[in-house]
Every structure is written in structure tokens, then in C-alpha cells.
Write a protein that holds these residues in place. Structure first.
Motif, PDB file in Angstrom:
ATOM      1  N   UNK A  82       3.179   1.638   0.229  1.00 38.34           N
ATOM      2  CA  UNK A  82       3.256   2.261  -1.099  1.00 38.34           C
ATOM      3  C   UNK A  82       1.989   3.068  -1.378  1.00 38.34           C
ATOM      4  N   UNK A  83       2.158   4.183  -2.073  1.00 43.74           N
ATOM      5  CA  UNK A  83       1.055   5.107  -2.312  1.00 43.74           C
ATOM      6  C   UNK A  83      -0.103   4.466  -3.068  1.00 43.74           C
ATOM      7  N   UNK A  84       0.172   3.471  -3.907  1.00 41.38           N
ATOM      8  CA  UNK A  84      -0.864   2.901  -4.781  1.00 41.38           C
ATOM      9  C   UNK A  84      -1.664   1.777  -4.148  1.00 41.38           C
ATOM     10  N   UNK A  85      -1.295   1.347  -2.944  1.00 42.84           N
ATOM     11  CA  UNK A  85      -2.014   0.233  -2.292  1.00 42.84           C
ATOM     12  C   UNK A  85      -2.516   0.666  -0.910  1.00 42.84           C
ATOM     13  N   UNK A  86      -3.095   1.844  -0.862  1.00 42.58           N
ATOM     14  CA  UNK A  86      -3.563   2.355   0.425  1.00 42.58           C
ATOM     15  C   UNK A  86      -4.782   1.603   0.947  1.00 42.58           C
ATOM     16  N   UNK A  87      -5.521   0.950   0.082  1.00 47.48           N
ATOM     17  CA  UNK A  87      -6.597   0.085   0.568  1.00 47.48           C
ATOM     18  C   UNK A  87      -6.037  -1.068   1.379  1.00 47.48           C
ATOM     19  N   UNK A  88      -4.966  -1.667   0.883  1.00 44.57           N
ATOM     20  CA  UNK A  88      -4.295  -2.739   1.633  1.00 44.57           C
ATOM     21  C   UNK A  88      -3.680  -2.187   2.912  1.00 44.57           C
ATOM     22  N   UNK A  89      -3.131  -0.978   2.844  1.00 41.34           N
ATOM     23  CA  UNK A  89      -2.518  -0.370   4.027  1.00 41.34           C
ATOM     24  C   UNK A  89      -3.539  -0.224   5.147  1.00 41.34           C
ATOM     25  N   UNK A  90      -4.708   0.298   4.832  1.00 38.83           N
ATOM     26  CA  UNK A  90      -5.737   0.479   5.858  1.00 38.83           C
ATOM     27  C   UNK A  90      -6.286  -0.866   6.329  1.00 38.83           C
ATOM     28  N   UNK A  91      -6.398  -1.829   5.410  1.00 41.39           N
ATOM     29  CA  UNK A  91      -6.900  -3.151   5.784  1.00 41.39           C
ATOM     30  C   UNK A  91      -5.966  -3.837   6.776  1.00 41.39           C
ATOM     31  N   UNK A  92      -4.664  -3.658   6.623  1.00 40.00           N
ATOM     32  CA  UNK A  92      -3.708  -4.276   7.548  1.00 40.00           C
ATOM     33  C   UNK A  92      -3.837  -3.688   8.948  1.00 40.00           C
ATOM     34  N   UNK A  93      -4.005  -2.381   9.041  1.00 40.48           N
ATOM     35  CA  UNK A  93      -4.177  -1.765  10.350  1.00 40.48           C
ATOM     36  C   UNK A  93      -5.446  -2.287  11.031  1.00 40.48           C
ATOM     37  N   UNK A  94      -6.525  -2.406  10.253  1.00 46.13           N
ATOM     38  CA  UNK A  94      -7.776  -2.941  10.796  1.00 46.13           C
ATOM     39  C   UNK A  94      -7.625  -4.398  11.191  1.00 46.13           C
ATOM     40  N   UNK A  95      -6.905  -5.167  10.384  1.00 39.43           N
ATOM     41  CA  UNK A  95      -6.670  -6.586  10.692  1.00 39.43           C
ATOM     42  C   UNK A  95      -6.029  -6.757  12.056  1.00 39.43           C
ATOM     43  N   UNK A  96      -4.975  -5.991  12.330  1.00 41.88           N
ATOM     44  CA  UNK A  96      -4.268  -6.119  13.606  1.00 41.88           C
ATOM     45  C   UNK A  96      -5.198  -5.757  14.766  1.00 41.88           C
ATOM     46  N   UNK A  97      -5.972  -4.715  14.588  1.00 41.50           N
ATOM     47  CA  UNK A  97      -6.914  -4.315  15.638  1.00 41.50           C
ATOM     48  C   UNK A  97      -7.975  -5.405  15.855  1.00 41.50           C
ATOM     49  N   UNK A  98      -8.507  -5.967  14.758  1.00 39.65           N
ATOM     50  CA  UNK A  98      -9.532  -7.006  14.867  1.00 39.65           C
ATOM     51  C   UNK A  98      -8.990  -8.269  15.524  1.00 39.65           C
TER      52      UNK A  98
END
Length: 454
Positions: free
Chosen positions: A154-170
Motif C-alpha cells: 500500500x502506498x501509505x506504508x512504504x516504510x514497512x514495505x522497504x523494511x520487509x525487503x531488508x528483513x528477508x535479505x538480513x
């Protein structure tokens, strides 16, 4: 074009995020495609080990992620932390049960069995109301079976969107296992049409889900839809009244009353309706509303101003149709998208507004005379996500439950999801399943393997 993340309790701008253009979208589609070539061939024990690392990180970062969720969509901090911990429990469940879920299934009387293989990159269209759990509940089983995912959050939770991508990588996920895609809603059709996408999953409104399903159908791609709900909460005359009221309030107002699977229509036997209504109004009105980052708050703001405006419009329409407001029903002064706990009675059950989903802190109470009336009222909407039935007579409760058109029925409890159990709806609430054994196999290719004689 950029997306804004704003604190719904104050209106303050948190951050802006650039939209991915056509070239970046193509690059990310290639990443998820190339990632599938590798991940689908990764041995199952390694995929399971990844899920365990994911669970560890979610638990370690639960408060950090919880604060991010609260700041972006406004839910009370303890609930946001609980959302992250629930995702961790989901990763552990699929790590522990995954081998059994994916075991070959023999076909009795034949020299054949069925194996379940990945289908390829999955395009996920995800909502803002549970920005970690609703993404991870589809990603975790998808990753278990060897799929990769590209997610339009969702457009309004892009901080969470980026955090999830980083989480999977970490957590050690390889490049292309989880790819974030920051695009507007109207750009989704091109992604669905791309041959590198093999299936689509959507959690959102009925209108959004049907639009995506139509697009996926044009390209012959499987789609899973988890859409809206207007769950009936049926209280028969022999119910445990105190417990039904207590859990009914929890079900209606948790997550700032912004949940698809939640009690929204309370159908109460005439002999109990007066006592139920009095207790329900008292407990709902007493819920502390305010800054969701502060201790003791049970109801935070709605995620956006337009969402609050729509809820208030629905309340006004209900009053015009004959409803009475017993508590709440007015927009409070001051900053933030707050709306008080609201209870409506007297609304004709066949009124047009009674057929809508209230995605905010509004409960509707309807009396019924007979068991047949309760069943008829429960089924009298286009929705069919969840339902609850309350009775001390378990045989009767199961009989009533068997006639309710829904994807899940809870007896003497409130509706919710659990990593161990399949989740999904019927009728206008969608189709397909997430979670549990059915969810693990939903986005797989069930391949027949027939072994002939020598």
C-alpha cells in the motif's frame, strides 16, 4: 511521483518514497524471475532454515517493527508488536510443519503419487491495515515451496514495505526471493500481464480484488483473493453473555477496527438483546482512544483521513435509514484521524447501508426472534469471510455454524487467523486459502508422477 507516509495520529509527514518507473519495474521483475530459477532448486532443508532465521529476526526486531507499524498506520503499539510476533510464529510453524505439508501424496490403488512444486514468481498486492502480517502470511508459505515474490504494498506504508525487503535479505534470503515494487495501483495490470509473473494474490477491497482477478483471468493466471467481510456474530439465547460481550468488543475494535475478519454485525436473540446492548455499549465507550504509541490506548486513529470521512458518511447514512447511535458517531476535534467507538441499533437489516462493510469502529446490533432468522440475517450480505456463533449447546452451535456461508466459523470465540489453520473466504469475500496445509499448497503445481512397470 512519490508516496507519502504520514502519522495518522498527528498528520505529520514521516517520509516520502519515490515510485519505481517502468525501467525499474522491469529490472525488479527480472530479479524475481532470476531469483526463482535459483530458489526453486534450493533444497527444502535450506528453505526451512531460512524461515527459522526469519522468525528469529522478527522476534528480535518486534518492538522496532512495531513502532514502524504504529507510526505508519496508527494501531496501538502492543498490537503492532503482537502483529510482528505473530508473523514470527507463522515462520516457525511452516518451518516445523513444512516437510509434512510437502510430502508426496500416494494415490491408493495406483503406481502414482502427487508432488507439489513451485509455480514461479508471485505478484502480491497488499493492504495497509496489517502491513507486516498480511504480507508475510502469504510470503512464508510461498518461500517454503520455492516460489519468489514481488510485492506492491500500500502506498501509505512504504516504510514497512522497504523494511520487509531488508528483513528477508538480513535473514539470508537470496537476491530475488522478495522484491519490493513501489508503484501506483493502476500500474498493477502491466505487472500481472508480464510473462515472468505466474500467479497473483490480493488482500484488499472487493472492488480491488475483482479488478485484479479479471486482469489475471485475461492472462490465464491463478489468483488468490482475500477481500472484505461483514462478519456476523450470532448470540443465541443460551450464550455466555458476559464472555460474548467481552470478546465481541475485542473482535470489533482491535486493530483500530480496520480488519477484514472481525465481528461487524451482532445478531442477538431478543431475550438477550437488551442486556447485551447495555454491556456492549458500556465496554465500547470505555475503550481509551488516543496516541497509539502511549501506554493503555486501545483505539488509535484510522489510517487515513478519507477513510474516517467514509466511516462517518456510513454512520450518517445509517441514521437516515433509521439507526440510532448509542455511543460515538461524531468526529472529535483536534489533529489525527480519530473516530470514537460507535454502536448502532434500530437499523433495518435490509437497508442498503447494512449491506456495506464498515471498515472502522462501528458496531451494528440486530435482534432476531428464531434460529432461522439468525441464519437468514447472517447470510444476507455479499460477504462470507468469517462468522461466530455463541451457545452453551454445542450441538446447536455446530448446527447453526453449518448453515452459515463463510470461510471460517468460530464457536464461542471471535474470528481471527492462525498460522496453523487455513484462512480465506466465500462469496464476495474471495477464494483460495492462505495459512495451514491448504495455504502451503495453494500456490503450487500439483504434479502427478505415474511410475509404469518395468
Amino acid at each position: 511521483m512519490s508516496f507519502e507516509s504520514r502519522n495518522p495520529a498527528t498528520g505529520a509527514l514521516l517520509a516520502t518514497y519515490p515510485e519505481h518507473d517502468a525501467a525499474e519495474t522491469d529490472k525488479r521483475l527480472q530479479l524475481v524471475w532470476d531469483g526463482w530459477q535459483r530458489w526453486s532448486r534450493t533444497p527444502l532443508p535450506e528453505r526451512i532454515a531460512f524461515l527459522l532465521r526469519l522468525a528469529d529476526l522478527l522476534e528480535a526486531r518486534a518492538e522496532t517493527y512495531g513502532r514502524l507499524i504504529t507510526s505508519e498506520m496508527g494501531k496501538p503499539l502492543p498490537e503492532a508488536i503482537g502483529e510482528v510476533k505473530k508473523a514470527a510464529s507463522g515462520a516457525r510453524h511452516f518451518a516445523e510443519a513444512g516437510e509434512g505439508y510437502l510430502a508426496p501424496q500416494a494415490i491408493p490403488g495406483t503406481p502414482a503419487h502427487i508432488i507439489h512444486e513451485s509455480v514461479g514468481p508471485i505478484f502480491g498486492v497488499m493492504p495497509w491495515n496489517l502491513p507486516f502480517w498480511q504480507v508475510l502470511r502469504f510470503f512464508i508459505p510461498a518461500a517454503l515451496v520455492g516460489n519468489t515474490v514481488i510485492v506492491k504494498h500500500a502506498e501509505t506504508v512504504q516504510g514497512s514495505a522497504e523494511a520487509l525487503e531488508t528483513l528477508v535479505r538480513d535473514a539470508g534470503g537470496p537476491e530475488g526471493l522478495y522484491v519490493n515494487l513501489a508503484i501506483e495501483r493502476d500500474k498493477s495490470a502491466a505487472v500481472i500481464a508480464d510473462p515472468r509473473i505466474r500467479a497473483v494474490t490480493v488482500t484488499g477491497s472487493v472492488a480491488a480484488g475483482r479488478a485484479v482477478a479479471a486482469e489475471a483471468g485475461r492472462h490465464g493466471k491463478k489468483v488468490v483473493l482475500e477481500l472484505g467481510g461483514s462478519d456476523p456474530f450470532i448470540v443465541l439465547e443460551d450464550a455466555d453473555l458476559a464472555q460474548a460481550v467481552k470478546l465481541g468488543v475485542v473482535s470489533r475494535y482491535s486493530n483500530n477496527a480496520q480488519s477484514c475478519i472481525a465481528a461487524k454485525r451482532f445478531l442477538v436473540a431478543e431475550s438477550l438483546v437488551e442486556a447485551f446492548t447495555k454491556a456492549f455499549v458500556e465496554q465500547a465507550a470505555a475503550l481509551p482512544m488516543g496516541d497509539p504509541a502511549k501506554d493503555g490506548i486501545k483505539l488509535g486513529p484510522l489510517a487515513r483521513g478519507d477513510l474516517r470521512d467514509n466511516v462517518h458518511r456510513q454512520v450518517r447514512d445509517a441514521v437516515k435509514a433509521g439507526a440510532r447511535v448509542l455511543t460515538g458517531g461524531e468526529i472529535p476535534a483536534g489533529p489525527g484521524n480519530f473516530y470514537p467507538p460507535t454502536v448502532l441499533v434500530g437499523l433495518p437489516p435490509d437497508a442498503a447501508i447494512a449491506q456495506e462493510e464498515f471498515f472502522g469502529p462501528v458496531a451494528m446490533i440486530f435482534p432476531f426472534k428464531t434460529e432461522e432468522d439468525a441464519i437468514r440475517l447472517a447470510n444476507a450480505t455479499e460477504f462470507g469471510l468469517g462468522a461466530a456463533v455463541w451457545s452453551r449447546d454445542l450441538a446447536r452451535a455446530h448446527r447453526v455454524a453449518g448453515r452459515i456461508e463463510a470461510g471460517a466459523i468460530f464457536i464461542n470465540d471471535f474470528t481471527r487467523s492462525d498460522p496453523r489453520a487455513p484462512f480465506g473466504g466465500a462469496k464476495g469475500s474471495g477464494f483460495g486459502r492462505e495459512l495451514g496445509a491448504l495455504g502451503a499448497l495453494e500456490l503450487t503445481n500439483a504434479k502427478l508422477v505415474w511410475q509404469g512397470g518395468a
